[in-house]
Write an enzyme that holds these catalytic residues in place. Structure first.
Site, mmCIF file in Angstrom:
data_model
loop_
_atom_site.group_PDB
_atom_site.id
_atom_site.type_symbol
_atom_site.label_atom_id
_atom_site.label_comp_id
_atom_site.label_asym_id
_atom_site.label_seq_id
_atom_site.Cartn_x
_atom_site.Cartn_y
_atom_site.Cartn_z
ATOM 1 N N SER A 160 6.980 13.561 -4.650
ATOM 2 C CA SER A 160 6.358 13.816 -6.149
ATOM 3 C C SER A 160 6.230 15.150 -6.315
ATOM 4 O O SER A 160 6.652 15.483 -7.403
ATOM 5 C CB SER A 160 5.202 12.840 -6.029
ATOM 6 N N GLU A 205 14.805 18.567 2.341
ATOM 7 C CA GLU A 205 14.158 17.486 2.483
ATOM 8 C C GLU A 205 14.740 16.661 3.683
ATOM 9 O O GLU A 205 16.097 16.768 3.978
ATOM 10 C CB GLU A 205 14.395 16.453 1.283
ATOM 11 N N CYS A 253 6.038 8.169 -2.278
ATOM 12 C CA CYS A 253 5.793 7.345 -3.421
ATOM 13 C C CYS A 253 7.157 6.178 -3.656
ATOM 14 O O CYS A 253 7.082 5.221 -3.947
ATOM 15 C CB CYS A 253 5.519 8.081 -4.677
ATOM 16 N N CYS A 311 4.142 3.985 -3.661
ATOM 17 C CA CYS A 311 3.528 3.335 -4.829
ATOM 18 C C CYS A 311 4.924 2.305 -5.268
ATOM 19 O O CYS A 311 4.541 1.267 -5.821
ATOM 20 C CB CYS A 311 3.763 4.390 -6.043
ATOM 21 N N LYS A 363 5.836 -0.760 -2.993
ATOM 22 C CA LYS A 363 4.430 -1.545 -2.916
ATOM 23 C C LYS A 363 4.368 -2.351 -4.241
ATOM 24 O O LYS A 363 3.957 -3.446 -4.191
ATOM 25 C CB LYS A 363 3.202 -0.693 -2.721
ATOM 26 N N TYR A 398 -7.720 1.750 0.162
ATOM 27 C CA TYR A 398 -7.070 0.745 -0.952
ATOM 28 C C TYR A 398 -5.460 0.387 -0.283
ATOM 29 O O TYR A 398 -5.114 -0.607 -0.795
ATOM 30 C CB TYR A 398 -6.894 1.776 -2.001
ATOM 31 N N GLU A 445 -4.542 -3.481 -0.181
ATOM 32 C CA GLU A 445 -3.185 -3.956 -1.212
ATOM 33 C C GLU A 445 -2.307 -4.846 -0.380
ATOM 34 O O GLU A 445 -1.889 -5.739 -0.865
ATOM 35 C CB GLU A 445 -2.530 -2.622 -1.744
ATOM 36 N N ARG A 451 -14.702 1.939 0.160
ATOM 37 C CA ARG A 451 -15.579 3.022 0.155
ATOM 38 C C ARG A 451 -15.395 3.797 -0.925
ATOM 39 O O ARG A 451 -14.040 4.142 -1.125
ATOM 40 C CB ARG A 451 -15.995 3.743 1.332
ATOM 41 N N HIS A 491 -7.654 -9.418 -30.403
ATOM 42 C CA HIS A 491 -7.966 -10.859 -29.893
ATOM 43 C C HIS A 491 -6.683 -11.943 -29.781
ATOM 44 O O HIS A 491 -5.849 -11.874 -30.798
ATOM 45 C CB HIS A 491 -8.900 -11.548 -30.921
ATOM 46 N N GLU A 549 -10.518 -6.826 -24.741
ATOM 47 C CA GLU A 549 -11.470 -6.936 -25.916
ATOM 48 C C GLU A 549 -12.657 -6.735 -25.602
ATOM 49 O O GLU A 549 -13.738 -6.411 -26.274
ATOM 50 C CB GLU A 549 -11.082 -7.830 -27.027
HETATM 51 C C1 LIG Z 1 1.430 2.730 1.172
HETATM 52 C C2 LIG Z 1 1.467 3.665 -0.071
HETATM 53 C C3 LIG Z 1 0.975 3.334 -1.113
HETATM 54 C C4 LIG Z 1 0.769 4.324 -2.408
HETATM 55 N N1 LIG Z 1 0.474 3.918 -3.453
HETATM 56 C C5 LIG Z 1 0.142 4.504 -4.480
HETATM 57 C C6 LIG Z 1 0.063 4.294 -5.870
HETATM 58 O O1 LIG Z 1 -0.038 3.163 -6.197
HETATM 59 N N2 LIG Z 1 -0.106 5.354 -7.048
HETATM 60 C C7 LIG Z 1 -0.267 6.744 -6.630
HETATM 61 O O2 LIG Z 1 -0.438 7.190 -7.471
HETATM 62 N N3 LIG Z 1 -0.189 7.223 -5.245
HETATM 63 C C8 LIG Z 1 0.153 6.196 -4.259
HETATM 64 N N4 LIG Z 1 0.490 6.578 -3.039
HETATM 65 C C9 LIG Z 1 0.165 8.030 -2.629
HETATM 66 C C10 LIG Z 1 1.458 8.784 -3.244
HETATM 67 O O3 LIG Z 1 2.466 8.357 -2.415
HETATM 68 C C11 LIG Z 1 1.338 10.339 -2.464
HETATM 69 O O4 LIG Z 1 -0.004 10.953 -3.286
HETATM 70 C C12 LIG Z 1 2.357 11.176 -3.118
HETATM 71 O O5 LIG Z 1 3.605 10.631 -2.597
HETATM 72 C C13 LIG Z 1 2.301 12.541 -2.794
HETATM 73 O O6 LIG Z 1 3.258 13.471 -2.806
HETATM 74 P P1 LIG Z 1 3.508 14.633 -2.535
HETATM 75 O O7 LIG Z 1 4.752 15.404 -3.009
HETATM 76 O O8 LIG Z 1 2.237 15.525 -1.930
HETATM 77 O O9 LIG Z 1 4.223 14.101 -0.767
HETATM 78 P P2 LIG Z 1 5.152 13.031 -0.575
HETATM 79 O O10 LIG Z 1 5.756 12.137 -1.616
HETATM 80 O O11 LIG Z 1 4.747 12.504 0.901
HETATM 81 O O12 LIG Z 1 6.795 13.982 -0.145
HETATM 82 C C14 LIG Z 1 6.598 14.927 0.948
HETATM 83 C C15 LIG Z 1 8.153 15.008 1.495
HETATM 84 O O13 LIG Z 1 8.367 16.208 2.428
HETATM 85 C C16 LIG Z 1 9.218 15.502 3.097
HETATM 86 N N5 LIG Z 1 8.822 16.537 4.276
HETATM 87 C C17 LIG Z 1 7.497 16.457 5.027
HETATM 88 N N6 LIG Z 1 7.824 17.755 5.937
HETATM 89 C C18 LIG Z 1 9.020 18.114 5.951
HETATM 90 C C19 LIG Z 1 9.931 19.355 6.506
HETATM 91 N N7 LIG Z 1 9.278 20.043 7.499
HETATM 92 N N8 LIG Z 1 11.032 19.500 6.164
HETATM 93 C C20 LIG Z 1 11.758 18.743 5.077
HETATM 94 N N9 LIG Z 1 11.235 17.839 4.261
HETATM 95 C C21 LIG Z 1 9.865 17.509 4.651
HETATM 96 C C22 LIG Z 1 8.883 14.176 3.579
HETATM 97 O O14 LIG Z 1 9.955 13.708 3.984
HETATM 98 C C23 LIG Z 1 8.741 13.886 2.083
HETATM 99 O O15 LIG Z 1 9.886 13.172 1.459
HETATM 100 C C24 LIG Z 1 0.753 5.600 -2.050
HETATM 101 C C25 LIG Z 1 0.858 6.052 -0.649
HETATM 102 C C26 LIG Z 1 1.222 5.046 0.286
HETATM 103 C C27 LIG Z 1 1.433 5.457 1.619
#
Ligand SMILES: Cc1cc2nc3c(=O)[nH]c(=O)nc-3n(C[C@H](O)[C@H](O)[C@H](O)COP(=O)(O)OP(=O)(O)OC[C@H]3O[C@@H](n4cnc5c(N)ncnc54)[C@H](O)[C@@H]3O)c2cc1C
Length: 450
Positions: free
Chosen positions: A15, A35, A43, A48, A51, A177, A181, A204, A435, A440
């Protein structure tokens, strides 16, 4: 000619990484992203998106029951796990492609492979070194399983979406959470679901009344809650597991899912050797501009462990791209971040909990309404809705809004705008309701309960 191959090298196409890369490229920077697993990160692939799709699937289970009271005769309902799983896979493959194209169209160079930082301006991927003026760590988090005998028999949220078969019974360990879920999802899909949590009540950090209410609602929907319970050991073989609990009970299940938290994903990144400071949880320490202790290296999203939510990573990425390559933007504001938990029924919340409001010295008026939604007068479901609003008696400002009920996330997103705008209770009172809706209720709460 620049001494660097890129102005910005992003490690991780999740993300936060994708948002920063796209925005920075749009602002004219030369950007690369590496990547090593999946486009779109946690996500899109194991968070997200899948899920929420599985949560929809689980809701159908309840909907078939509810439909009878409305005259629908649904006979011989059967759920097929492989259809759900494979349709989910296809949708995520489609999203992976969209992310890849989006980056390509923005002019970002996409490098497949695991990145390692080998110098303040240098990243190595698959044996190739790239020089960049700035490096961004957007590597997210990784599920964590505490030490327990037989832990290799357990799965995490990384594996749970792609199970070969749907278990008949499963244990979910954790009280956050993600754990609750998954408990709602698997119970809704017809699995005998046990949730084990070592504390006295899950979730919590959420409002206490909401936590207790959700525990009751989940119990009504068949989730077996084991609070004050630790898992002592796992034994058996994949598909036939025995889970020994601190209560003395042993559960026989096909799967055990640990949802006991996520750790910042910094393993093998090489950053400690360069002097990038980590905190006690292993999160990368950054200043207000997401700069680490090494000035050319930045970090954001789950790896900095502030607020682990996709929209927060997106906001941080938008800020950083503009900060580095644009005209600057206000820093992300971590106040009034709304959030939903896709339990059945859903939870959504924005602002302070009752305990936080009191702790911060507010004179709090608590408005509360609990009812059976109109739909369930015919469906026969015992599901109840809870709505709660906390108001500062001195300023009349609304401090927090909490809800448990159908589509709570959809409702609270709008409420979050009102709170962000500083709405008072008088503004809510002056707003005309829609309504008949559950929402509401938030504009018709007249008398505080305390
Ligand atoms: C089961 C679950 C449900 C979730 N549900 C929600 C939700 O409903 N709503 C919400 O807002 N958030 C949710 N989240 C949290 C959300 O997914 C994260 O907050 C979000 O993805 C964080 O984004 P990020 O870019 O920090 O990391 P990530 O999305 O984790 O991306 C990190 C990327 O870096 C890559 N990477 C790591 N190390 C290396 C490397 N050395 N070289 C190359 N690539 C690498 C990984 O493969 C990954 O693709 C959920 C998380 C989980 C586990």
């Amino acid at each position: 000619m620049s001494q660097y191959d890129f102005d910005l090298f992003v490690i991780g196409a999740g993300s936060g990484g994708v948002r920063t890369a796209r925005m920075a490229a749009g602002l004219g920077a030369r950007v690369a992203v590496c990547e090593d697993r999946y486009m779109g990160g946690t996500c899109v692939n194991v968070g997200c998106v899948p899920k929420k799709l599985y949560s929809y699937a689980a809701h159908y289970g309840h909907d078939f029951d509810d439909a009878a009271g409305f005259g629908w005769q649904v006979e011989s309902v059967r759920f097929d796990w492989s259809t759900l799983r494979d349709n989910k896979k296809a949708e995520i493959a489609r999203l992976n492609g969209i992310y890849r194209n989006m980056l390509g169209q923005a002019g970002v160079s996409l490098i497949d492979g695991r990145g390692r930082v080998v110098g303040p301006h240098e990243v190595e991927v698959a044996g190739q070194r790239y020089r960049a003026e700035r490096i961004l760590l957007a590597t997210g988090g990784w599920p964590f399983i505490p030490e327990v005998t037989g832990k290799e028999l357990a799965i995490t949220s990384n594996e749970v979406f792609d199970l070969e078969t749907l278990p008949q019974a499963m244990v979910i360990v954790g009280g956050g959470y993600i754990a609750v879920e998954f408990a709602s999802i698997f119970a809704g899909l017809g699995v005998e679901t046990h949730l084990c949590y070592r504390g006295s009540l899950f979730l919590r950090g959420f409002d206490d009344e909401i936590r207790a209410f959700v525990a009751e609602e989940m119990t009504k929907k068949g989730v077996k809650l084991h609070f004050n319970t630790e898992v002592k050991a796992l034994a058996g073989e994949p598909g036939a597991l025995q889970v020994s609990l601190s209560s003395g009970e042993t559960l026989q299940v096909q799967q055990v899912l640990y949802a006991t938290g996520r750790k910042p994903n910094v393993q093998g990144l090489g950053i400690e050797a360069l002097g990038v400071v980590l905190d006690q949880q292993g999160a990368v320490v950054v200043n207000d501009s997401f700069q680490t202790s090494v000035p050319s290296i930045y970090a954001l999203g789950d790896v900095i462990n502030r607020v682990q939510l996709t929209p927060v990573a997106l906001a941080e990425g938008t800020f950083l791209a503009h900060h580095l390559f644009g005209e600057g933007r206000p820093q992300p504001d971590y106040q009034y971040i709304p959030t939903a938990v896709f339990t059945h029924p859903n939870i959504a919340t924005v602002g302070l909990t009752e305990a936080q409001a009191i702790e911060q010295g507010h004179q709090v008026a608590v408005y509360r309404s609990s009812f059976r939604a109109l739909k369930h007068t015919l469906s026969g479901s015992e599901e109840r809705t809870l709505m709660k609003m906390l108001v500062d008696q001195t300023t009349d400002k609304v401090l927090g809004i909490h809800m448990v009920g159908a589509e709570a996330g959809e409702i609270i997103q709008g409420m979050a705008v009102a709170l962000k705008a500083g709405a008072t209770k008088a503004v809510f009172d002056a707003t005309i309701g829609i309504h008949p809706t559950a929402a509401e209720e938030f504009v018709t709460m007249r008398t505080p309960v305390r």
